[in-house]
Every structure is written in C-alpha cells, then in structure tokens.
Design a protein around this motif. Sequence first.
Motif, mmCIF file in Angstrom:
data_model
loop_
_atom_site.group_PDB
_atom_site.id
_atom_site.type_symbol
_atom_site.label_atom_id
_atom_site.label_comp_id
_atom_site.label_asym_id
_atom_site.label_seq_id
_atom_site.Cartn_x
_atom_site.Cartn_y
_atom_site.Cartn_z
ATOM 1 N N THR A 195 0.838 -1.204 0.000
ATOM 2 C CA THR A 195 0.000 0.000 0.000
ATOM 3 C C THR A 195 0.874 1.256 0.000
ATOM 4 O OG1 THR A 195 -0.167 -0.075 2.423
ATOM 5 C CG2 THR A 195 -1.945 -1.115 1.160
ATOM 6 N N THR A 196 2.128 1.081 -0.428
ATOM 7 C CA THR A 196 3.040 2.222 -0.536
ATOM 8 C C THR A 196 2.970 2.782 -1.945
ATOM 9 O OG1 THR A 196 4.549 1.242 1.093
ATOM 10 C CG2 THR A 196 5.431 2.997 -0.329
ATOM 11 N N PRO A 197 2.534 4.031 -2.123
ATOM 12 C CA PRO A 197 2.405 4.587 -3.476
ATOM 13 C C PRO A 197 3.760 4.895 -4.106
ATOM 14 C CG PRO A 197 1.896 6.269 -1.857
ATOM 15 C CD PRO A 197 2.100 4.995 -1.094
ATOM 16 N N GLU A 198 3.821 4.742 -5.413
ATOM 17 C CA GLU A 198 5.048 4.977 -6.170
ATOM 18 C C GLU A 198 4.688 5.547 -7.539
ATOM 19 O OE1 GLU A 198 8.761 2.232 -7.863
ATOM 20 O OE2 GLU A 198 7.619 1.565 -6.119
ATOM 21 N N LEU A 199 5.624 6.267 -8.139
ATOM 22 C CA LEU A 199 5.401 6.842 -9.463
ATOM 23 C C LEU A 199 6.030 5.966 -10.534
ATOM 24 C CD1 LEU A 199 6.082 10.659 -8.843
ATOM 25 C CD2 LEU A 199 3.898 9.448 -8.848
ATOM 26 N N PHE A 200 5.252 5.699 -11.590
ATOM 27 C CA PHE A 200 5.733 4.913 -12.724
ATOM 28 C C PHE A 200 5.616 5.745 -13.999
ATOM 29 C CE2 PHE A 200 3.977 1.669 -9.759
ATOM 30 C CZ PHE A 200 5.178 1.048 -9.442
ATOM 31 N N PRO A 201 6.488 5.502 -14.980
ATOM 32 C CA PRO A 201 6.461 6.291 -16.210
ATOM 33 C C PRO A 201 5.116 6.187 -16.927
ATOM 34 C CG PRO A 201 8.482 4.986 -16.076
ATOM 35 C CD PRO A 201 7.587 4.500 -14.978
ATOM 36 N N LEU A 202 4.649 7.319 -17.435
ATOM 37 C CA LEU A 202 3.442 7.341 -18.260
ATOM 38 C C LEU A 202 3.859 7.153 -19.715
ATOM 39 C CD1 LEU A 202 0.433 7.829 -18.751
ATOM 40 C CD2 LEU A 202 0.905 10.274 -18.819
ATOM 41 N N GLU A 203 3.379 6.078 -20.322
ATOM 42 C CA GLU A 203 3.756 5.746 -21.696
ATOM 43 C C GLU A 203 2.501 5.607 -22.555
ATOM 44 O OE1 GLU A 203 7.811 3.146 -20.880
ATOM 45 O OE2 GLU A 203 5.881 2.113 -21.020
ATOM 46 N N TYR A 204 2.656 5.899 -23.824
ATOM 47 C CA TYR A 204 1.566 5.702 -24.777
ATOM 48 C C TYR A 204 2.188 5.445 -26.148
ATOM 49 C CZ TYR A 204 2.541 10.574 -26.092
ATOM 50 O OH TYR A 204 3.161 11.746 -26.498
ATOM 51 N N ASP A 205 1.386 4.940 -27.060
ATOM 52 C CA ASP A 205 1.868 4.620 -28.403
ATOM 53 C C ASP A 205 1.432 5.680 -29.399
ATOM 54 O OD1 ASP A 205 3.147 2.256 -27.634
ATOM 55 O OD2 ASP A 205 1.298 1.085 -27.846
ATOM 56 N N LYS A 206 2.344 6.021 -30.290
ATOM 57 C CA LYS A 206 2.057 6.971 -31.363
ATOM 58 C C LYS A 206 2.432 6.326 -32.688
ATOM 59 C CE LYS A 206 3.384 11.498 -33.239
ATOM 60 N NZ LYS A 206 1.999 11.963 -33.453
ATOM 61 N N VAL A 207 1.491 6.355 -33.631
ATOM 62 C CA VAL A 207 1.752 5.795 -34.953
ATOM 63 C C VAL A 207 2.194 6.930 -35.877
ATOM 64 C CG1 VAL A 207 0.768 4.583 -36.936
ATOM 65 C CG2 VAL A 207 0.050 3.965 -34.612
ATOM 66 N N LEU A 208 3.390 6.789 -36.444
ATOM 67 C CA LEU A 208 3.916 7.810 -37.350
ATOM 68 C C LEU A 208 3.130 7.786 -38.660
ATOM 69 C CD1 LEU A 208 7.764 7.412 -36.790
ATOM 70 C CD2 LEU A 208 6.127 8.858 -35.571
ATOM 71 N N ALA A 209 2.741 8.968 -39.114
ATOM 72 C CA ALA A 209 1.843 9.089 -40.270
ATOM 73 C C ALA A 209 2.422 8.484 -41.543
ATOM 74 C CB ALA A 209 1.477 10.552 -40.492
ATOM 75 N N GLN A 210 3.661 8.816 -41.854
ATOM 76 C CA GLN A 210 4.231 8.384 -43.128
ATOM 77 C C GLN A 210 4.573 6.904 -43.164
ATOM 78 O OE1 GLN A 210 7.505 10.866 -44.290
ATOM 79 N NE2 GLN A 210 6.206 12.616 -44.790
#
Length: 249
Positions: free
Chosen positions: A95-110
């Motif tokens: 129950t100890t809070p911790e910060l984790f990286p926020l990640e998401y996916d981006k699709v390159l247009a070309q």
Amino acid sequence: MTQTFDVEALIRLRSQTRVISDALKAQASDYLSTLALLIRPQTLFGEYLQGAQRSSGRETQHHFKELIELYERIGSASPFQLVSELEVPLNLISTTPELFPLEYDKVLAQSGQSIRITSPVRWVVGFSSFDLAQFRSVIKDPNRSSAELYRFVVHYLVLFYCLSKSPGLSRLFEGLRFALSFERLKGFGDLPFCIISSPVRSELPDESVIRSSTQIAGNTSFEELVSRDNILEMNDEIRQRLLLTIEGL
C-alpha cells in the motif's frame, strides 16, 4: 516543437529533459511519500482488508460494496476478462504509493510505425511492486497467470478508489502545483489510473525527428522533450488567481 533533425541539438535537449524530469519526479515523489498516509485503504475497508482492524461496519460495508461493483464491471471486461470474484478479506501486498512512467503509443503518419512515447513530466501512481510496464506485459501475455493479473487489477482499483474518495488530496497536490487526475490508458480497458502532472509541459518534435532518432538508436521508443521555453511559459496559478481577485477593485 518544429525543428529539423540535428543530432547534437537533440542530444542536448534530451540531456536537459532528463535533468528536468529527474528533478520534477523527485519533487513529486517527495510530496506523494509525505501525503501517503491520506491514502487509507485500511480506514475505508476495515475488516474487509486482511490484517486491518474492525471499524464502522455499515461504512466499510458500503465502501467494499462499491469496490466489488467496480471490480465486477471492469475486471470482467476486456482486456482482463477475470472470472474470479473479489476475495474477502482483500490481501494487499503493498500500500506504498510509487510513481511509474506514463507511456503511450504513437503511430507515425508516413511510415505507419508504432512508437512507444514516454512523458518526462507526467507519471502514473501505483502501489510499489506493481509496475505499470509489468502490468502491460501481463495483459499481453497469452500464457498469463490469472492470479497475477487479478492482483494487478485489484491493487490499481483499490488505489483509484482510495484517491477518488479523498478529494482533499487532489486539492493539496494542486496547491503544490502537481495536479492529480484520473485517466484511462489505452490497452487497459475502463480501468482508471491516477496521474500526477508537473507544472512543466513537454512536447514532441516533428515526426521526421522521431523517425530519424529511432532509426539511429535502433529501437521504437522516444521521450517527449522539455525545452527552456517550456519552463519559461509556466503559469503561477496563485499569482493569476490573486490578480483576478483584485481585478476591478
């Protein structure tokens, strides 16, 4: 952020981003650690939590009933599709809070290539030992352990429930200039996550820069960048609020 691909400039900007991100995360982690006592699963769930003391039966029963409804709605749906019921009493490993990286996916247009983007100024709050990247891996694993997936879902649901029932905590973080919000992340169904955002904005360069950078690095990951201008454009919310207060006097 519009720019042509300049290796030396990108290296400098990445180094600058990393220093800024480390400083901001350290500050946010310090705030989170200090305020961790306000995240109170033991108080909310009482005897429904393993090892917790009994408290107001009617109140804890109400909170646990709401948690069950959340779990049944979210846990049974895609991508989790859990069939097990919520255990009583709940066994929370951490129950100890911790910060984790926020990640998401981006699709390159070309190229149509999918790039995993990391934010250097926003983080997901989770309980320690429940890393968000590992959670994502468990979901995608066709041979995943249902018990392990259950633990991830329950721990993130409990954290969300506790934070959503503590509006004062959100106001405290806002006063500290690290906003706390709830968001759904792609790939995690309707599971809401708690996000802490720093007062500094980050952004992505042109897709051509991302494409060239990932090709040179030989990977498919990229981090948003923080420039000096992003720091200079920071708003002081207290200053703005006070100015509005005296406007027209």
